[in-house]
Design a protein around this motif. Structure first.
Motif, short mmCIF file in Angstrom:
data_model
loop_
_atom_site.label_atom_id
_atom_site.label_comp_id
_atom_site.label_asym_id
_atom_site.label_seq_id
_atom_site.Cartn_x
_atom_site.Cartn_y
_atom_site.Cartn_z
N MET A 1 0.85 -1.19 0.00
CA MET A 1 0.00 0.00 0.00
C MET A 1 0.89 1.24 0.00
SD MET A 1 -2.84 0.97 2.82
CE MET A 1 -4.04 2.19 2.49
N SER A 2 0.61 2.16 -0.89
CA SER A 2 1.44 3.36 -0.97
C SER A 2 1.02 4.37 0.09
CB SER A 2 1.33 3.98 -2.36
OG SER A 2 0.03 4.48 -2.57
N ASP A 3 1.94 5.23 0.42
CA ASP A 3 1.68 6.27 1.40
C ASP A 3 0.67 7.27 0.84
OD1 ASP A 3 1.73 8.18 3.37
OD2 ASP A 3 3.84 8.66 3.16
N THR A 4 -0.38 7.54 1.58
CA THR A 4 -1.43 8.45 1.11
C THR A 4 -0.91 9.86 0.87
OG1 THR A 4 -2.12 8.91 3.39
CG2 THR A 4 -3.31 7.19 2.20
N LEU A 5 0.18 10.23 1.53
CA LEU A 5 0.73 11.58 1.32
C LEU A 5 1.54 11.70 0.04
CD1 LEU A 5 1.82 12.59 4.93
CD2 LEU A 5 -0.35 13.04 3.76
N GLU A 6 2.01 10.59 -0.47
CA GLU A 6 2.78 10.60 -1.71
C GLU A 6 1.93 10.27 -2.94
OE1 GLU A 6 5.80 11.74 -1.90
OE2 GLU A 6 5.95 11.96 0.26
N ALA A 7 0.75 9.74 -2.71
CA ALA A 7 -0.13 9.34 -3.81
C ALA A 7 -0.77 10.56 -4.47
CB ALA A 7 -1.23 8.41 -3.29
N ARG A 8 -1.11 10.40 -5.72
CA ARG A 8 -1.92 11.42 -6.41
C ARG A 8 -3.38 11.14 -6.06
NH1 ARG A 8 1.67 15.13 -8.69
NH2 ARG A 8 3.51 13.96 -9.22
N TRP A 9 -4.15 12.20 -5.94
CA TRP A 9 -5.56 12.08 -5.59
C TRP A 9 -6.40 12.71 -6.68
CZ3 TRP A 9 -7.96 10.44 -0.84
CH2 TRP A 9 -7.06 9.81 0.03
N ARG A 10 -7.64 12.28 -6.78
CA ARG A 10 -8.59 12.82 -7.74
C ARG A 10 -9.78 13.41 -6.98
NH1 ARG A 10 -13.22 11.81 -10.08
NH2 ARG A 10 -13.67 9.90 -8.97
N ILE A 11 -10.13 14.63 -7.35
CA ILE A 11 -11.30 15.28 -6.77
C ILE A 11 -12.55 14.66 -7.39
CG2 ILE A 11 -12.55 17.48 -6.56
CD1 ILE A 11 -9.94 17.53 -5.00
N SER A 12 -13.55 14.40 -6.58
CA SER A 12 -14.80 13.82 -7.07
C SER A 12 -15.50 14.78 -8.04
CB SER A 12 -15.74 13.53 -5.89
OG SER A 12 -17.03 13.21 -6.35
N ASP A 13 -16.13 14.22 -9.06
CA ASP A 13 -16.93 15.03 -9.98
C ASP A 13 -18.13 15.64 -9.27
OD1 ASP A 13 -15.20 14.34 -12.02
OD2 ASP A 13 -16.45 12.68 -12.73
N GLN A 14 -18.47 15.10 -8.12
CA GLN A 14 -19.62 15.58 -7.35
C GLN A 14 -19.26 16.73 -6.40
OE1 GLN A 14 -22.99 14.41 -7.54
NE2 GLN A 14 -22.08 13.73 -9.45
N ALA A 15 -17.99 17.10 -6.35
CA ALA A 15 -17.53 18.12 -5.40
C ALA A 15 -17.25 19.44 -6.12
CB ALA A 15 -16.27 17.65 -4.69
N ILE A 16 -17.83 20.50 -5.62
CA ILE A 16 -17.46 21.84 -6.07
C ILE A 16 -17.01 22.63 -4.84
CG2 ILE A 16 -18.93 21.87 -8.12
CD1 ILE A 16 -20.90 23.62 -6.57
N ALA A 17 -16.01 23.46 -5.03
CA ALA A 17 -15.43 24.18 -3.90
C ALA A 17 -15.32 25.66 -4.21
CB ALA A 17 -14.05 23.61 -3.59
#
Length: 92
Positions: A1-17
């Motif tokens: 399992m890779s470290d969550t801090l080093e991984a790339r993340w994807r913003i949900s299509d359901q999220a607006i900020a």
């Protein structure tokens, strides 16, 4: 399992900020819930939007705030898990 801090993340299509003062407010379009991020959380969100790993903000946060690296890493991991559990972001 890779470290969550080093991984790339994807913003949900359901999220607006939207930035509000020094915070970020996120709306989940699917369920209508709001989620608020403090200034450090907002930095994390911006990094995720840019496609950067969460670790990319650590140096700037450590310089700007009086926090130990271990505590920052733990807090960022907890926030990432909260974003994931609220269907706002996920590892890419």
């Amino acid at each position: 399992m890779s470290d969550t801090l080093e991984a790339r993340w994807r913003i949900s299509d359901q999220a607006i900020a939207n930035a509000v003062a020094d915070e970020t407010v996120i709306l989940h379009l699917g369920n209508g819930t709001y989620f608020g991020l403090d200034p450090i959380g907002a930095r994390l969100w911006d990094a995720l939007k840019a496609g950067d790993p969460p670790s990319s903000i650590c140096a700037a946060v450590l310089e700007a705030y009086d926090v130990e690296p271990e505590q920052l890493n733990a807090d960022l991991r907890a926030l990432l898990e909260e974003l994931r559990s609220n269907d706002l972001a996920e590892p890419a």
